[in-house]
Design an enzyme around this catalytic site. Structure first.
Site, PDB file in Angstrom:
ATOM      1  N   ASN A 138      49.308   2.883  35.260  1.00  0.00           N
ATOM      2  CA  ASN A 138      47.816   3.868  35.569  1.00  0.00           C
ATOM      3  C   ASN A 138      48.471   4.946  36.353  1.00  0.00           C
ATOM      4  OD1 ASN A 138      45.646   4.583  36.625  1.00  0.00           O
ATOM      5  ND2 ASN A 138      45.142   2.759  37.661  1.00  0.00           N
ATOM      6  N   TRP A 139      48.463   6.125  35.698  1.00  0.00           N
ATOM      7  CA  TRP A 139      48.839   7.273  36.566  1.00  0.00           C
ATOM      8  C   TRP A 139      47.672   7.748  37.530  1.00  0.00           C
ATOM      9  CZ3 TRP A 139      51.992  11.350  33.601  1.00  0.00           C
ATOM     10  CH2 TRP A 139      53.097  10.757  33.039  1.00  0.00           C
ATOM     11  N   LYS A 140      46.461   7.174  37.428  1.00  0.00           N
ATOM     12  CA  LYS A 140      45.635   7.700  38.299  1.00  0.00           C
ATOM     13  C   LYS A 140      45.240   9.076  38.613  1.00  0.00           C
ATOM     14  CE  LYS A 140      46.487   3.433  41.119  1.00  0.00           C
ATOM     15  NZ  LYS A 140      46.357   2.598  42.279  1.00  0.00           N
TER      16      LYS A 140
ATOM     17  N   HIS B 202      38.266  -0.533  37.691  1.00  0.00           N
ATOM     18  CA  HIS B 202      39.275  -0.472  38.636  1.00  0.00           C
ATOM     19  C   HIS B 202      38.672  -0.317  40.091  1.00  0.00           C
ATOM     20  CE1 HIS B 202      42.875   1.042  41.205  1.00  0.00           C
ATOM     21  NE2 HIS B 202      43.716   0.360  40.033  1.00  0.00           N
TER      22      HIS B 202
ATOM     23  N   GLU C  66      39.467   1.241  42.365  1.00  0.00           N
ATOM     24  CA  GLU C  66      39.255   2.549  42.912  1.00  0.00           C
ATOM     25  C   GLU C  66      37.776   3.260  42.468  1.00  0.00           C
ATOM     26  OE1 GLU C  66      42.880   4.091  42.226  1.00  0.00           O
ATOM     27  OE2 GLU C  66      43.854   3.024  43.856  1.00  0.00           O
TER      28      GLU C  66
ATOM     29  N   GLU D  68      43.925  -7.031  40.507  1.00  0.00           N
ATOM     30  CA  GLU D  68      44.633  -6.310  41.571  1.00  0.00           C
ATOM     31  C   GLU D  68      44.078  -6.514  42.808  1.00  0.00           C
ATOM     32  OE1 GLU D  68      46.404  -2.804  39.071  1.00  0.00           O
ATOM     33  OE2 GLU D  68      44.271  -2.208  39.789  1.00  0.00           O
TER      34      GLU D  68
ATOM     35  N   GLY E 151      49.049   0.231  46.358  1.00  0.00           N
ATOM     36  CA  GLY E 151      49.670   1.462  46.938  1.00  0.00           C
ATOM     37  C   GLY E 151      49.820   1.373  48.525  1.00  0.00           C
TER      38      GLY E 151
ATOM     39  N   SER F  65      51.561  -2.701  43.878  1.00  0.00           N
ATOM     40  CA  SER F  65      53.021  -2.389  44.413  1.00  0.00           C
ATOM     41  C   SER F  65      53.809  -3.049  43.593  1.00  0.00           C
ATOM     42  CB  SER F  65      52.968  -2.970  45.917  1.00  0.00           C
ATOM     43  OG  SER F  65      51.838  -2.235  46.574  1.00  0.00           O
TER      44      SER F  65
ATOM     45  N   GLY G 214      50.771   1.206  39.185  1.00  0.00           N
ATOM     46  CA  GLY G 214      50.493   2.575  39.865  1.00  0.00           C
ATOM     47  C   GLY G 214      51.562   3.485  40.009  1.00  0.00           C
ATOM     48  N   GLY G 215      52.040   3.485  41.503  1.00  0.00           N
ATOM     49  CA  GLY G 215      53.216   4.508  41.705  1.00  0.00           C
ATOM     50  C   GLY G 215      54.142   4.457  40.967  1.00  0.00           C
TER      51      GLY G 215
HETATM   52  P1  13P Z   1      50.265   0.614  42.897  1.00  0.00           P
HETATM   53  O1  13P Z   1      51.425  -0.006  41.955  1.00  0.00           O
HETATM   54  O2  13P Z   1      50.576   2.082  43.289  1.00  0.00           O
HETATM   55  O3  13P Z   1      50.074  -0.255  43.969  1.00  0.00           O
HETATM   56  O4  13P Z   1      48.794   0.669  41.857  1.00  0.00           O
HETATM   57  C1  13P Z   1      48.288  -0.413  41.351  1.00  0.00           C
HETATM   58  C2  13P Z   1      47.335  -0.057  40.657  1.00  0.00           C
HETATM   59  O5  13P Z   1      46.154   0.265  41.094  1.00  0.00           O
HETATM   60  C3  13P Z   1      47.174  -0.003  39.165  1.00  0.00           C
HETATM   61  O6  13P Z   1      45.974  -0.080  38.792  1.00  0.00           O
END
Ligand code: 13P
Length: 247
Positions: A8-10, A94, A96, A164, A170, A209, A230-231
Site C-alpha cells: 500500500n503506497w498510500k 483502511h 487512515e 491492521e 507506521g 510495520s 506500507g513503508g
Molecule cells: P506500514 O507498513 O508503513 O506500517 O503501513 C501498514 C499499512 O497501513 C498498510 O496498509
C-alpha cells in the site's frame, strides 16, 4: 493457502516511481514462490503501472473507491473506473480512510459491493487503536468492524481481509506473533461462521510495520495468509525480500 503480498503506497509515488515497479517485476521473474504480488499506488499512477505490468506477475490495485458507479461526486473515483484502468484489487476501509475521511463500516460495505460489481477483489481492513487494545476491546472492535464492513452480497465472490492494528501502522511497532495469531483466529472463526466453506479460503493479511526482518515470522503464524505493507513496499529490495519470505 496461497499467500498475497500487497504493498500500500498510500500518498507516495510519482511517475518516476515506475523504476521501482520495474525492479519489482524483474525480481518476480523466475521467483518460484507460491504467492501473489500486488502494489496499490495512488490513483495518479494506476493507469501507467497497469500498462507497465500487463502480462507480468505483479498485479495493480487501488486504495479506495466511491460506492456509486458514476455521478455528481467531485473528486471521487468509482470501482468501475478502477477496473477500466486495469486495477484488479481495491483496499477498502483502511484505518487512515476511516480516520481522515470519516468512513464508517456501513460506508465500507457499500464500497465493497461496488467493488464486487466492478469485478475487483476488495481488501477489507479492520483493526483496533491502542486505547481499544488497552481497554481489552480488541476482539469486539475487530469483529464489529468486520461484521459491518462485509456485506452479505460477498457470498460467492472473492475477497480479502486485512488485520491492521492501528498502533502498529507506521510506528515501527509490530504486533507479537501471539497477538496476531489470536486476532487472525477470531477473524477466521467469524468468516467461517458467516460464509461457511468460503470463509475458510479467504486470505487474511497482517499489516503494521512489516519489514524484511519480521516478515518470515509473521507469515509463519497460523491464519496469516499474506501481508499488507506500507513503508517497506516503497523500496523494491525490501518488498521483494518480504515477498520471498512467503515461499
Ligand atoms: P506500514 O507498513 O508503513 O506500517 O503501513 C501498514 C499499512 O497501513 C498498510 O496498509
Amino acid at each position: 493457502m496461497r499467500k498475497l503480498i500487497a504493498g500500500n503506497w498510500k500518498m507516495n509515488g510519482l511517475r518516476a516511481s515506475s523504476d521501482v515497479i520495474a525492479e519489482i517485476v524483474s525480481g518476480l521473474e523466475g521467483a518460484d514462490i507460491d504467492a501473489d504480488c500486488l502494489i496499490c499506488p495512488p490513483f495518479t499512477l494506476l493507469g501507467g503501472f497497469a500498462g507497465q505490468t500487463k502480462g507480468t506477475a505483479l498485479k495493480i490495485g487501488a486504495q479506495t473507491c466511491h460506492s456509486a458507479v458514476s455521478g455528481a461526486h467531485t473528486g471521487d473515483v468509482s470501482a468501475q473506473m478502477l477496473a477500466d484502468i486495469g486495477a484488479a484489487y481495491v483496499i477498502l476501509g483502511h484505518s487512515e480512510r476511516r480516520a481522515d475521511h470519516g468512513e464508517a463500516s456501513a460506508d465500507v460495505a457499500l464500497k465493497v459491493m461496488a467493488a464486487i460489481e466492478a469485478g475487483l477483489i476488495p481488501i477489507v481492513c479492520v483493526g483496533e487503536s491502542l486505547a481499544d487494545r488497552e481497554a481489552g476491546l480488541t476482539r469486539k472492535i475487530v469483529l464489529d468492524q468486520l461484521g459491518a464492513s462485509l456485506p452479505d452480497g460477498l457470498a460467492g465472490h472473492p475477497f480479502v481481509v486485512a488485520y491492521e492494528p492501528i498502533w502498529a501502522i507506521g510506528t515501527g511497532l509490530t504486533a507479537s506473533a501471539e497477538q496476531i495469531a489470536e486476532v487472525h483466529l477470531e477473524i477466521r472463526t467469524a468468516l467461517t461462521a458467516r460464509f461457511g466453506d468460503q470463509g475458510q479460503g479467504v486470505q487474511i493479511l497482517y499489516g503494521g510495520s512489516m519489514k524484511p526482518a519480521n516478515a518470515a515470522e509473521i507469515l509463519g503464524v497460523a491464519n496469516v495468509d499474506g501481508g499488507l505493507i506500507g513503508g517497506a513496499s516503497l523500496k523494491a529490495s525490501d518488498f521483494l525480500a518480504i515477498f520471498r519470505s512467503a515461499g
